[in-house]
Every structure is written in structure tokens, then in C-alpha cells.
Write an enzyme that holds these catalytic residues in place. Structure first.
Site, short mmCIF file in Angstrom:
data_model
loop_
_atom_site.label_atom_id
_atom_site.label_comp_id
_atom_site.label_asym_id
_atom_site.label_seq_id
_atom_site.Cartn_x
_atom_site.Cartn_y
_atom_site.Cartn_z
NE ARG A 236 -4.32 -1.48 0.54
CZ ARG A 236 -4.27 -2.73 -0.26
NH1 ARG A 236 -3.46 -2.86 -1.23
NH2 ARG A 236 -5.59 -3.48 -0.17
CD GLU A 265 -3.15 2.83 -5.49
OE1 GLU A 265 -4.08 2.14 -5.56
OE2 GLU A 265 -2.13 2.34 -4.97
CG HIS A 283 -3.18 -1.34 -6.58
ND1 HIS A 283 -3.57 -0.57 -5.48
CD2 HIS A 283 -3.07 -2.34 -6.23
CE1 HIS A 283 -3.63 -1.45 -4.46
NE2 HIS A 283 -3.33 -2.57 -5.11
O1 A2R Z 1 2.16 -10.15 12.35
P1 A2R Z 1 3.43 -10.64 11.97
O2 A2R Z 1 4.50 -10.76 12.68
O3 A2R Z 1 3.02 -11.98 11.24
O4 A2R Z 1 3.89 -9.83 10.43
C1 A2R Z 1 2.86 -9.30 9.64
C2 A2R Z 1 3.46 -7.98 8.75
N1 A2R Z 1 2.92 -6.95 9.65
C3 A2R Z 1 3.93 -6.15 9.96
N2 A2R Z 1 5.28 -6.06 10.09
C4 A2R Z 1 5.94 -4.98 10.68
N3 A2R Z 1 5.24 -3.86 11.34
C5 A2R Z 1 3.63 -3.87 11.39
N4 A2R Z 1 2.98 -2.88 11.96
C6 A2R Z 1 3.10 -4.82 10.85
N5 A2R Z 1 1.92 -5.37 10.56
C7 A2R Z 1 1.75 -6.61 10.02
O5 A2R Z 1 2.89 -8.18 7.37
C8 A2R Z 1 2.96 -10.50 8.48
O6 A2R Z 1 4.38 -10.84 8.27
C9 A2R Z 1 2.70 -9.66 7.05
C10 A2R Z 1 1.39 -9.66 6.38
O7 A2R Z 1 1.12 -11.06 6.11
P2 A2R Z 1 -0.38 -11.61 5.85
O8 A2R Z 1 -1.39 -11.19 6.99
O9 A2R Z 1 -0.40 -13.07 5.50
O10 A2R Z 1 -0.76 -10.70 4.64
P3 A2R Z 1 -0.48 -11.13 2.97
O11 A2R Z 1 -1.81 -12.08 2.45
O12 A2R Z 1 0.72 -11.37 2.73
O13 A2R Z 1 -0.95 -9.52 2.43
C11 A2R Z 1 -0.10 -8.55 2.84
C12 A2R Z 1 -0.58 -7.23 2.15
C13 A2R Z 1 -1.98 -6.78 2.31
O14 A2R Z 1 -2.51 -6.31 3.44
C14 A2R Z 1 -2.21 -5.95 1.26
O15 A2R Z 1 -2.03 -4.63 1.77
C15 A2R Z 1 -1.11 -6.15 -0.02
O16 A2R Z 1 -0.49 -7.22 0.80
O17 A2R Z 1 -1.60 -6.76 -1.11
#
Ligand code: A2R
Length: 325
Positions: A236, A265, A283
């Protein structure tokens, strides 16, 4: 023919597969086609039990959801659901669903394509041929390389993991930063993003948007990445301090950027258009027919399954099923 009294509101334009899939099961209202939206909400708001966000509507926040007293489920098209106030929804007994997994490989492919395009300057080379410069100026200048490079991934989740597996096949060394270390991966964990940025050549951004990650890639991180550093953002636009990124790219304090996402965007900072060290995409991470159809079907299936009392398929973390309380 609608088979239940479960009525669904679509707030903005969605792909036909979603609209037709919902219409096969429910009475569907298209807010974006209504001339008097306020009158519709006042007279029909209480009948709405399901909602799907659509292009051009803006954020589905608490103030909006609160106008539908019997709303039970909001289907978000995409894995990132920063366009829906899921915390508010969870506190008010409303389920939010997203579309994880079905887009993971597509976004990971795009991320690698964007990385290679940025390092090897593929769009610039294409322009070079089209502009007749190969004939008039000779061979295209030599480029950077992925050989012997280290990549740090911000967000080693579903998509980050899929990018890492691809990057391993390309011979890249890998590190990652997330809120907590993962036990089952061989990559180096950094608790500090700025420390990781200092140690890598490439920073791949693939964590969720929203307030908790706003401008997480700040001046310190980008300066640590440095004049030879490459920033790739397929998550994002809000994760990167965009004005600072533009300033550092212009001054050469950040080497190059490959960007599929932007803060506002479809508006892209026009200063970027003149820069040769950036690759800009509109995007398109999940934007193939195949994957968008899978995503659309999952939006529909979540609401259908929920309406039949079988629970949602992919509720988000803030609204686990069954809801507490
Ligand atoms: O919660 P953790 O330790 O598993 O880490 C998640 C990480 N994450 C962050 N890292 C650093 N600081 C933060 N505040 C923070 N919040 C979240 O992002 C995890 O490793 C990763 C997200 O992985 P998933 O929930 O499996 O999401 P996915 O399917 O990989 O999609 C990621 C993003 C979406 O939210 C859309 O914005 C974009 O890809 O298309």
C-alpha cells in the site's frame, strides 16, 4: 431468483462476476446507480444484511456501517482491508471478509517482475527501442544486477513468503522484518526495520496498510537503504513516506524504486514521471483475469455461505467467527 430475504448493498462498481453472483442469491441494491443515496439508506437501510465495497465509494467506516442497523457481513475485495474499519465492525458484531491466498502467487509474481524491471530497467529499455534511440544512440546503457544481492522483506506473511521462495530461486540472500520472528524460515530476522534496510540492497514492502504501518518506511529507513538501494512497494502507498521518497529519489540518496501502489491512487506524484530510476505500475498486483475471478468468487461465496448459516470462509482477524460476545 432471490431465494432469501438477505438483502445486499453494493456500494460502488464491482466486477460483473460479483454482482451477478450475488444477484443469483439475493436482492441486490446498487448504491452507485442511485441518484438519491440518502433517501435509499433512510428507507431501505434496515433491510441490508450484507455489503460489498466497490470502486469509488471510499472507506467503509463506522459512520457508514452504523446507518445499516441489521448489517451482518461486509465483503472486501482484496486481501488488504484498510478500506473497511474492521475494528469497528468487530465491536459491533459485523463480520468482515477479505480474499487471502487466492491472490498470493499473482502478487508475488508481479513483485519479482517489478524488481527485475527496476534493476534491469526493462521499461526504460523498451522506451529506448520505441524512441529509435537504439538506432540513433547505439546500445542501451548497462544496468544494475540481482547477482550477489541481499533482499529484506517487510512483512513475511502469505505474499511475503511466496516472494521469498521466488527470490531464493533467483539466488538472492534474504532477510525480513515483521512484528514477530517466524520459527519455520531460514531467513535472517531483524526486529528493527532501519537496521535491516542498512544491511540489504533491496527492500521489498509487502505488509498491510492502515494506521499501524503508516509511513513505516520513513526517511531513516530510506536513507539507510541508501544511494545504491532499491525500494519495491507492492503493498500500500501508505507504508512509505511518499514526499520523502520522491525527494530522496530525485537527489540520488535512494537508488531506485519500483512502485505498484501510491498514497492517493490513482494520483501519482508527477515528479516521479521525469525520473529514470523509477518504474511505475497502476496497482496491478493481483490484476489478472484468473486471479481477479478467484477473488470475486470468494467475495460472493463468503456472503452466500454466511447467509446460509454456515459462517464466513475468510473472516479477517478483527472479526473472528464465531464473533465473541
Ligand atoms: O504479524 P506478523 O509478525 O506475522 O507480521 C505481518 C506483517 N506486519 C507487520 N510487520 C511490521 N510492522 C507491522 N506493523 C506489521 N503489521 C503486519 O505483515 C506479516 O508478516 C505480514 C502480513 O502477512 P499476511 O497477513 O499473511 O498478509 P498477506 O496476505 O501476505 O498480504 C499482505 C498485504 C495486504 O495487506 C495488502 O495490503 C497487500 O499485501 O496486497
Amino acid at each position: 431468483m432471490p431465494v432469501s430475504k438477505f438483502e445486499v448493498l453494493i456500494t460502488g462498481q464491482v466486477m460483473p462476476l460479483i454482482r451477478e453472483g450475488l444477484e443469483a442469491h439475493f436482492t441486490v441494491h446498487k448504491l452507485y446507480e442511485m441518484t438519491d443515496k440518502e433517501a435509499f439508506i433512510a428507507s431501505h437501510g434496515a433491510k441490508i444484511r450484507g455489503m460489498v465495497g466497490g470502486a469509488g465509494h471510499g472507506k467503509i467506516d463506522g459512520a457508514f456501517m452504523g446507518r445499516f442497523p441489521n448489517l451482518q457481513i461486509v465483503g472486501n475485495f482484496g486481501v488488504g482491508y484498510d478500506g473497511v474499519d474492521a475494528k469497528w465492525a468487530g465491536e459491533h458484531g459485523i463480520i468482515v471478509t477479505n480474499t487471502p491466498d487466492v491472490l498470493t502467487d499473482e502478487v508475488a509474481d508481479l513483485a519479482m517482475g517489478l524488481l527485475i524491471s527496476t534493476v534491469r530497467r526493462l521499461p526504460q529499455a523498451d522506451r529506448y527501442v520505441r524512441d529509435g534511440k537504439w538506432l540513433s544512440q547505439g546500445n542501451f546503457p548497462l544496468t544494475g544486477s540481482l547477482r550477489e544481492k541481499k533482499m529484506g522483506i517487510l512483512g513475511l506473511g502469505r505474499i511475503g513468503g511466496a516472494i521469498a521462495r521466488r527470490a531464493e530461486a533467483f539466488g538472492l540472500s534474504l532477510a525480513y522484518h515483521s512484528r514477530s520472528p517466524k520459527l519455520d524460515v531460514p531467513y535472517t530476522y531483524y526486529a528493527s526495520l532501519v537496521d535491516m534496510a542498512r544491511d540489504v540492497d533491496i527492500l521489498m514492502v509487502i505488509a498491510p496498510g492502515g494506521e499501524s504501518t503508516r509511513n513505516i518506511v520513513n526517511r531513516a529507513v530510506m536513507e539507510a537503504l541508501g544511494p545504491a538501494g532499491i525500494l519495491i512497494n507492492v503493498a500500500r502507498g501508505t507504508l512509505v513516506d511518499e514526499p520523502v521518497m520522491v525527494e530522496l529519489l530525485k537527489s540520488g540518496k535512494l537508488g531506485a524504486a519500483g512502485l505498484d501502489v501510491f498514497e492517493k491512487e490513482p494520483t501519482v506524484p508527477t515528479d516521479l514521471f521525469a525520473l529514470e530510476n523509477v518504474v511505475l505500475l497502476p496497482h496491478v498486483g493481483s490484476g489478472s483475469h484468473y486471479t481477479r475471478n478467484k477473488m470475486g468468487q470468494l467475495v460472493v461465496d463468503n456472503i452466500v455461505q454466511f447467509s446460509e448459516g454456515r459462517g464466513p470462509i475468510t473472516p479477517v482477524a478483527e472479526t473472528p467467527w464465531p464473533l465473541k460476545g
